[in-house]
Design an enzyme around this catalytic site. Structure first.
Site, short mmCIF file in Angstrom:
data_model
loop_
_atom_site.label_atom_id
_atom_site.label_comp_id
_atom_site.label_asym_id
_atom_site.label_seq_id
_atom_site.Cartn_x
_atom_site.Cartn_y
_atom_site.Cartn_z
NE ARG A 162 52.78 15.78 77.35
CZ ARG A 162 53.09 16.19 76.11
NH1 ARG A 162 53.01 17.48 75.81
NH2 ARG A 162 53.44 15.32 75.19
CG HIS A 220 48.40 20.35 73.98
ND1 HIS A 220 48.44 19.39 74.94
CD2 HIS A 220 49.56 20.19 73.27
CE1 HIS A 220 49.56 18.68 74.84
NE2 HIS A 220 50.26 19.16 73.82
P1 NAP Z 1 64.09 16.44 74.61
O1 NAP Z 1 64.87 16.76 73.39
O2 NAP Z 1 64.09 15.06 75.12
O3 NAP Z 1 64.62 17.41 75.76
C1 NAP Z 1 64.27 17.24 77.09
C2 NAP Z 1 65.14 18.16 77.94
O4 NAP Z 1 64.67 18.07 79.30
C3 NAP Z 1 66.61 17.72 77.95
O5 NAP Z 1 67.45 18.84 77.94
C4 NAP Z 1 66.75 16.98 79.29
O6 NAP Z 1 68.03 17.03 79.85
C5 NAP Z 1 65.78 17.77 80.14
N1 NAP Z 1 65.36 16.98 81.30
C6 NAP Z 1 64.67 15.82 81.31
N2 NAP Z 1 64.51 15.37 82.57
C7 NAP Z 1 65.14 16.27 83.36
C8 NAP Z 1 65.36 16.35 84.76
N3 NAP Z 1 64.91 15.43 85.61
N4 NAP Z 1 66.06 17.40 85.23
C9 NAP Z 1 66.53 18.35 84.39
N5 NAP Z 1 66.35 18.33 83.03
C10 NAP Z 1 65.67 17.30 82.55
O7 NAP Z 1 62.57 16.88 74.44
P2 NAP Z 1 61.96 17.95 73.42
O8 NAP Z 1 61.82 17.39 72.06
O9 NAP Z 1 62.70 19.22 73.58
O10 NAP Z 1 60.48 18.09 74.02
C11 NAP Z 1 60.28 18.54 75.34
C12 NAP Z 1 58.84 18.38 75.76
O11 NAP Z 1 58.03 19.37 75.16
C13 NAP Z 1 58.14 17.08 75.36
O12 NAP Z 1 58.48 16.01 76.21
C14 NAP Z 1 56.69 17.44 75.46
O13 NAP Z 1 56.19 17.16 76.76
C15 NAP Z 1 56.68 18.96 75.25
N6 NAP Z 1 55.97 19.32 74.01
C16 NAP Z 1 54.83 20.04 74.09
C17 NAP Z 1 54.17 20.42 72.94
C18 NAP Z 1 52.95 21.28 72.99
O14 NAP Z 1 52.33 21.51 71.95
N7 NAP Z 1 52.58 21.80 74.11
C19 NAP Z 1 54.68 20.03 71.69
C20 NAP Z 1 55.85 19.29 71.64
C21 NAP Z 1 56.49 18.94 72.81
P3 NAP Z 1 69.29 16.33 79.13
O15 NAP Z 1 69.57 17.18 77.90
O16 NAP Z 1 70.37 16.44 80.13
O17 NAP Z 1 68.87 14.93 78.78
C1 GLV Z 2 52.86 17.41 71.95
O1 GLV Z 2 52.42 17.77 73.01
C2 GLV Z 2 54.04 16.63 71.79
O2 GLV Z 2 54.58 16.12 72.77
O3 GLV Z 2 54.47 16.48 70.62
#
Ligand code: NAP
Ligand code: GLV
Length: 310
Positions: free
Chosen positions: A225, A273
């Site tokens: 983000r 994005h």
């Molecule tokens: P996820 O499975 O919930 O993984 C989040 C990771 O971040 C986990 O390993 C978590 O730790 C860690 N985390 C959260 N808060 C933290 C903190 N305070 N300190 C240290 N580590 C922390 O999420 P995901 O599915 O991988 O997605 C991640 C993010 O990618 C989304 O939230 C979104 O913002 C972004 N995204 C962007 C796009 C784009 O097109 N640009 C698309 C999809 C997603 P734990 O494992 O210990 O819980």
């Molecule tokens: C896109 O940014 C997502 O969080 O899926």
């Protein structure tokens, strides 16, 4: 069963068709501002308008058509408190992230960004190769997407590091966790990839203090983000040379305003994005499966912990 659907782009027809295919028992009700909707069992939203919140308080679960839920959780106390919020887990996004980040890391490691600039200037000048041992890739966030990215990078032999909230153990990856682990993680990461959810704890995590801890000549890749980066601090550190270059897919204001200084900075690569797009068919299939499980009283994956913010 009735599902209340909101799409900011107004392109609802393809979603209706996919729901008809994968959850034929459901009727889809499109949310329109100012119209009275029939009571619905579930809601499917991404960034709903505030005016939709009252209708979210009567459903059995709210499904978010993305991995990040910040665009919904920003309503905080105005959201109905006890209704599960269920996000997408992977649904075709993880491989897209792996493609995007691997491309960006290899582009910097092999200096293709510099060769692109040289070619535009008509220059033929081989550059010294970077050393792989000095090119550790650190991934902030070892969740569904961060883990897939680390797996994709593994065959190239870069030293790999990951940082998460809770402790992890991933073979081939040096794992760090919590506030105590961040400093050491940053100091050894030549490439910093952000794959964190946006929460009060992670907002502005890439500020001047933390980015200054990266080794000189570091690279930033932000696919999470825009609010994870203090944008003026990045501009300053790029100008000073401490950060060699950055690839940014996300911004505080999207679309990135025409007058934003990042457009004029050749060492910043901008994409709109798109690092991991929501794939409609995969998303509808996952939501349909989760609705069936919910109806059967089974546990579903992807339930958001509102106190943690992800
Ligand atoms: P996820 O499975 O919930 O993984 C989040 C990771 O971040 C986990 O390993 C978590 O730790 C860690 N985390 C959260 N808060 C933290 C903190 N305070 N300190 C240290 N580590 C922390 O999420 P995901 O599915 O991988 O997605 C991640 C993010 O990618 C989304 O939230 C979104 O913002 C972004 N995204 C962007 C796009 C784009 O097109 N640009 C698309 C999809 C997603 P734990 O494992 O210990 O819980
Ligand atoms: C896109 O940014 C997502 O969080 O899926």
């Amino acid at each position: 069963m009735r599902i209340l659907l909101h799409r900011a782009d107004g392109k609802t027809e393809p979603w209706i068709k996919d729901f008809a295919k994968y959850l034929p028992e459901a009727e889809i009700e499109i949310w329109h501002a100012g119209e009275k909707n029939q009571a619905c069992d579930y809601a499917v939203v991404w960034a709903p308008p505030e005016a939709m919140l009252p209708e979210l308080s009567t459903v059995k679960a709210i499904f978010v058509t993305g991995a990040g839920v910040d665009a919904l959780l920003k309503f905080s106390d105005a959201l109905p408190p006890n209704i599960p919020i269920i996000r997408l887990e992977d649904a075709g996004m993880a491989v897209q992230m792996a493609e995007y980040v691997t491309h960006s890391v290899l582009r910097y490691f092999r200096r293709f960004d510099e060769y692109e600039a040289q070619a535009r200037a008509g220059q033929w000048a081989p550059l010294p190769q970077h050393n792989k041992e000095d090119f550790a890739v650190g991934v902030l966030g070892m969740g569904v997407l961060g883990t897939r990215v680390l797996e994709a990078l593994a065959p190239f032999g870069f030293p790999l590091r990951g940082w998460s909230r809770t402790e992890k153990n991933m073979p081939g990856v040096q794992c760090f966790s919590g506030a105590d682990g961040l400093d050491t993680f940053l100091r050894g990461s030549r490439v910093l990839v952000c794959m964190l959810p946006l929460t009060p704890d992670t907002s502005n995590i890439m500020d001047r203090t933390n980015m200054s801890k990266l080794p000189a000549g570091a690279y930033i890749i932000n696919v999470a983000r825009g609010a994870h980066i203090a944008e003026p601090d990045l501009s300053t550190l790029i100008k000073s040379g401490h950060i060699a270059a950055a690839t940014l897919d996300v911004f505080r204001n999207e679309p990135l305003p025409a007058q934003h200084p990042f457009w004029q900075e050749p060492r910043i690569t901008i994409t709109p994005h798109i690092s991991a797009l929501t794939l409609r068919r995969e998303s509808v299939q996952q939501i349909a499966a989760n609705i069936r499980k919910t109806e059967a009283g089974e546990q579903v994956a992807g339930i958001v912990d509102r106190t943690l913010g992800y």
